[in-house]
Design an enzyme around this catalytic site. Structure first.
Site, short mmCIF file in Angstrom:
data_model
loop_
_atom_site.label_atom_id
_atom_site.label_comp_id
_atom_site.label_asym_id
_atom_site.label_seq_id
_atom_site.Cartn_x
_atom_site.Cartn_y
_atom_site.Cartn_z
N TYR A 180 101.66 -19.62 -7.68
CA TYR A 180 100.40 -20.00 -6.29
C TYR A 180 101.00 -21.15 -6.23
O TYR A 180 101.97 -21.43 -7.13
CB TYR A 180 98.72 -19.26 -6.55
CG TYR A 180 98.57 -18.18 -6.36
CD1 TYR A 180 99.39 -17.50 -5.41
CD2 TYR A 180 97.58 -17.15 -7.36
CE1 TYR A 180 98.66 -16.16 -5.44
CE2 TYR A 180 97.98 -16.33 -7.34
CZ TYR A 180 97.94 -15.19 -6.69
OH TYR A 180 97.81 -14.24 -6.12
N GLY A 316 89.26 -8.33 -17.21
CA GLY A 316 89.02 -7.87 -15.21
C GLY A 316 89.39 -6.63 -15.25
O GLY A 316 88.05 -6.13 -15.34
#
Length: 362
Positions: A180, A316
């Site tokens: 990102y 996660g």
């Protein structure tokens, strides 16, 4: 793993964190957090710290459809439902602040994606399909950021942090991983600028460090964290020969900021294994709290804590199918597996595969 963590800036009831995961369940229009999301996070609030899915800090920072923003009053009001739910369960929650950079498409954000340089690699993100509905679509070539764009983006992060505090969050985690925006500034392949934000290692880490300091100045260091992924190649064509060195230098500069923690994301998508030498190097330059995530098991996570390579261990996908993951770990109960069906419901949809997972019945 189950003992209290008490650092200079953050105290939690255990050292297990729920890692950020994109789930794309917002109310439309406006990508607003809702009651269903509040239920989802409430169910998992036994984690010592919950870190939310990435929340774009602006429209142009958006790279996945139906992700919850943090740049409008509607977003703030929606997130208040989430923070209240987690706090009612005695939990703590940070919001992950997100700008995806080049990993986007104008069909998602409404604008051409921004990046350090106008360089594209083959990549797909979750967005609107030409035939209708949503699915994985190819990203488009980004626009090189002008100095004004960089300044505006830093300001967006500061405003988003201010909004997060108003929404009731205990802190913010700035997403500087996974290809990102900030990650692309730090790497050679994606940053071919010739100004003060490109070229040397110091220049390539400048944007992240300036933004971190600006956010710290705005809301306080105890409420600010950052996520990095030097061993992950997601969003890039090849490994970066300098990213380890750049990361270590950046960590050295972060240490005086007294951040709540630095979060290492590992073993996701395309990656290289993390050598123990790197763990030791990190501890030499960064004595502050560290979180590690990446396909950990209860056993491998405990080893990281025992060796003092980490202060928090984040999970996660186990939290997707096991909302009571902390209890299951504490009592050595079997986990509900994250299978192909669970993967199909990760992005978008309703309650199925989101808030309908049950706790263990003894």
């Amino acid at each position: 793993m189950f003992n209290i963590f008490k650092g200079d800036a953050l105290k939690t009831r255990n050292r297990i964190a729920m890692a950020p995961m994109t789930r794309s369940r917002t109310s439309q229009p406006g990508d607003v957090p809702n009651e269903m999301m509040a239920t989802y996070y409430r169910q998992r609030a036994s984690a010592g710290l919950v870190v939310t899915e990435g929340a774009p800090v602006s429209a142009v920072g958006r790279g996945y459809s139906m992700t919850p923003g943090i740049y409008t009053e509607e977003h703030i009001e929606g997130w208040k439902k989430v923070t209240q739910a987690v706090h009612e369960e005695g939990g703590k929650i940070f919001i992950q602040l997100w700008h995806v950079g080049r990993r986007s498409h104008s069909a998602i954000s409404g604008e051409q994606p921004l990046a350090p340089s106008a360089i594209k690699v083959p990549d797909q993100v979750f967005g609107p399909l030409s035939e209708g509905g949503f699915g994985m679509i190819e990203t488009e070539t980004p626009q090189e950021m002008a100095l004004q764009d960089i300044e505006n983006t830093s300001a967006d992060f500061v405003q988003a942090a201010r909004n997060a505090v108003e929404a009731g969050f205990d802190g913010v985690e700035i997403h500087a991983a996974h290809g990102y925006l900030f990650d692309t500034f730090m790497r050679l392949e994606s940053n071919q600028r010739q100004d003060q934000y490109g070229g040397s290692q110091e220049n390539r880490m400048r944007f992240l460090l300036e933004t971190l300091q600006a956010v710290v100045n705005e809301i306080g260091s105890d409420k600010v964290a950052v996520r990095v992924s030097p061993h992950v190649i997601e969003g890039f064509a090849d490994e970066d020969p300098e990213i380890i060195e750049v990361t270590l230098k950046a960590l050295e500069k972060m240490a005086p900021m007294n951040l709540a923690y630095v979060h290492f994301s590992e073993r996701i998508s395309r990656y290289v294994d993390v050598p123990e030498t790197f763990r030791k190097q990190v501890r030499e330059v960064y004595p502050k709290p560290i979180m590690i995530a990446g396909k950990l098991t209860k056993q491998s996570a405990q080893q990281l804590l025992d060796k003092q390579y980490a202060d928090f261990v984040a999970f996660g996908t186990p939290f997707v199918t096991n909302p009571d993951l902390v209890t299951r770990f504490a009592h050595d109960l079997p986990l509900s597996e994250f299978d192909a069906n669970a993967r199909l419901t990760l992005y978008g949809g309703g309650e199925e595969g989101y808030i309908d997972y049950t706790t263990y019945q003894i």
